[in-house]
Design an enzyme around this catalytic site. Structure first.
Site, PDB file in Angstrom:
ATOM      1  N   CYS A 148       0.834  -1.212   0.000  1.00 10.99           N
ATOM      2  CA  CYS A 148       0.000   0.000   0.000  1.00 10.99           C
ATOM      3  C   CYS A 148       0.868   1.261   0.000  1.00 10.99           C
ATOM      4  CB  CYS A 148      -0.924   0.004   1.216  1.00 10.99           C
ATOM      5  SG  CYS A 148      -2.098  -1.346   1.280  1.00 10.99           S
ATOM      6  N   TYR A 149       1.788   1.317   0.931  1.00 11.90           N
ATOM      7  CA  TYR A 149       2.661   2.484   1.070  1.00 11.90           C
ATOM      8  C   TYR A 149       3.512   2.678  -0.185  1.00 11.90           C
ATOM      9  CZ  TYR A 149       6.051   5.604   3.401  1.00 11.90           C
ATOM     10  OH  TYR A 149       6.848   6.655   3.763  1.00 11.90           O
ATOM     11  N   THR A 150       4.083   1.589  -0.693  1.00 12.97           N
ATOM     12  CA  THR A 150       4.956   1.678  -1.859  1.00 12.97           C
ATOM     13  C   THR A 150       4.193   2.163  -3.080  1.00 12.97           C
ATOM     14  OG1 THR A 150       6.431  -0.031  -1.023  1.00 12.97           O
ATOM     15  CG2 THR A 150       6.465   0.359  -3.393  1.00 12.97           C
ATOM     16  N   SER A 152       1.623   4.087  -3.111  1.00 18.12           N
ATOM     17  CA  SER A 152       1.333   5.513  -2.941  1.00 18.12           C
ATOM     18  C   SER A 152       2.563   6.370  -3.194  1.00 18.12           C
ATOM     19  CB  SER A 152       0.774   5.780  -1.542  1.00 18.12           C
ATOM     20  OG  SER A 152       1.775   5.664  -0.534  1.00 18.12           O
ATOM     21  N   LYS A 153       3.727   5.897  -2.771  1.00 18.70           N
ATOM     22  CA  LYS A 153       4.926   6.719  -2.920  1.00 18.70           C
ATOM     23  C   LYS A 153       5.432   6.756  -4.354  1.00 18.70           C
ATOM     24  CE  LYS A 153       5.190   8.344   1.220  1.00 18.70           C
ATOM     25  NZ  LYS A 153       5.013   9.803   1.453  1.00 18.70           N
TER      26      LYS A 153
END
Length: 244
Positions: A148-150, A152-153
């Protein structure tokens, strides 16, 4: 006096960066949901402006930007910093509502802040300014269980590249700082999660968030004709993370 708006300013890198700019005499608008933490900083410095609002609230963000501009007359820099890590796990373990929340903060929230700053910088006189997006080492190479984080970044990197191109006509420069493991609440939480899953897991190497804050200050103080478009700073004992 130069002015900067910082999102996610109530803790971690955002708070440390706000304090670094205040020490250098900047007027600092601090955006975050935790109004009490912002007020505590503002009470100690007359050049700090507390702007409690959720970055995903487009109407509230517009009002916060307008309030700051009424106080300063312009926005010289936006440090687009607010973010959340979200759930850890492989993609088939992720609840879609949790994924949506990560994108809502890390992508939509950053988009809203950049949109408002860009419009103000384009309209003010003299026009122009600088937008600095907080990316992550995950924008280069992910850590396990960070889908999820990756995701988004990587989207933040696309935002940075697009704004850097479109902003040229308006003297708006856009940069991205990719930070690897500053000692923040988020990193402490990730270490705690890893320890729960594996008591023998090594604590991730980290660095003082002031090291990242100094680099944001350096980027912000560059003359308009110069730009560090991408900068990576990481704890020196982290495993090498090259572009994938």
């Amino acid at each position: 006096m130069k002015s900067i708006l910082i999102t996610g300013a109530s803790s971690g890198i955002g708070k440390t960066t706000a304090e670094a700019f205040l020490e250098q005499g900047w007027t600092v608008g601090m955006i975050a949901r935790r109004g009490d933490a912002l007020t505590d900083i503002a009470k100690r410095n007359k050049h700090a402006v507390a702007l409690p609002v959720d970055v995903t609230d487009a109407t509230g963000m517009k009002a916060a930007f307008e309030r700051f501009v009424s106080f300063t007359g312009r926005i010289d820099v936006l440090f687009n910093n607010a973010g959340t890590f979200g759930p850890s796990g492989e993609i088939d373990d992720v609840d879609l509502d949790d994924f949506d929340q990560v994108l809502n903060v890390n992508v939509r929230g950053m988009f809203i802040a950049a949109q408002l700053a860009y419009a103000q910088m384009k309209a003010q006189s003299p026009k122009g300014g600088r937008i600095i997006n907080n990316g992550s080492l995950s924008a280069h190479s992910p850590r396990p269980g960070s889908v999820c984080y990756t995701t988004s970044k990587h989207a933040v990197t696309g935002l940075t590249r697009s704004l850097a191109l479109d902003g040229r006509a308006h003297d708006i420069t856009t940069s991205q700082i990719d930070i690897g493991n500053a000692r923040t609440e988020m990193v402490a939480d990730l270490n705690a999660r890893a320890a729960e899953e594996n008591p023998d897991a090594e604590v991730m190497p980290s660095m003082d968030p002031q090291d990242a804050a100094r680099l944001v200050l350096h980027m912000a103080e560059l003359p308009a004709e110069a730009n560090v478009q991408f900068m990576t700073v990481m704890a020196s004992k982290m495993p090498f993370m090259g572009r994938g």
